[in-house]
Motif scaffolding. Sequence first.
Motif: not given
Length: 272
Positions: A181-182, A184-186, A215-216
Amino acid sequence: MKNTLGCFASVVALTGLMSLQIANAAIVEKSVTYEHEGVKLIGFLAYDDTKTATGKPPGVLVIPEWWGLNDYVKSRTKQLAELGYVAFAADMYGGAESTTDAGRASQLAGQFYGKALMPERANAGLDALVKTGLADESKLAAIGFCFGGSTVQTLTYSGAPLLGIVSFHGNPVNAPAGIAGKVKTKFLLLNGGADPFVTSADNARLERSLEAAKITYQSINYPGALHAFTNPAADELAAKNGLTGKIGYNEPAAMQSWSAMQVFFGEIFGKD
């Protein structure tokens, strides 16, 4: 999210846009000297001054293969500039060193794997890109090839302010525990389907770690592509270093992966 080959439908439109941008581009190329832990580094900056004259385009950090800051990575950096980005190829070794000898490359890259130096040296390159004052600091990404692909993964885990990273035939670096959750980089992971150095099991472990870290990501495998499939000099380097059948250029995979990157950038940066 995991994708397979052919999942990007808008490549044709972007290719036409790329051709137009290249025709009108006024590309500036500069060496940029910076420093990390007492090591003098010489990066390579490229940008379209018709873009920077009217605003701040997104910035893209480029991390080379283990061969170092050579003509190949500079050509990719210039291609990014032709697409309208402020692109900066980081010098990971110092003195803009490059080599065509696998033994020397292994020695140079070996000081980074599994060590904090890898993301720290890459972060120094990212800082150098930002300090040019040319790029939009809210729209940053990083791409890397082989060793560079591993590096941009670790750069992300270190908390670098990136919207996205693209790993071209990079060795997987699993997401560490405790970052769920920390980040946000895809991620866009572009893999050689016949890469003998990175197995499907290796990629699967990376994907599971990214899912655990929330992570996306997108992961694309190119059938028949060996390690280093984007580099036109890979066959020559393979022959020189006894790596034939292990590394090699694959033109369709090289073109398709570059197009996938462009679509990905359109998603994370937004389209003008």
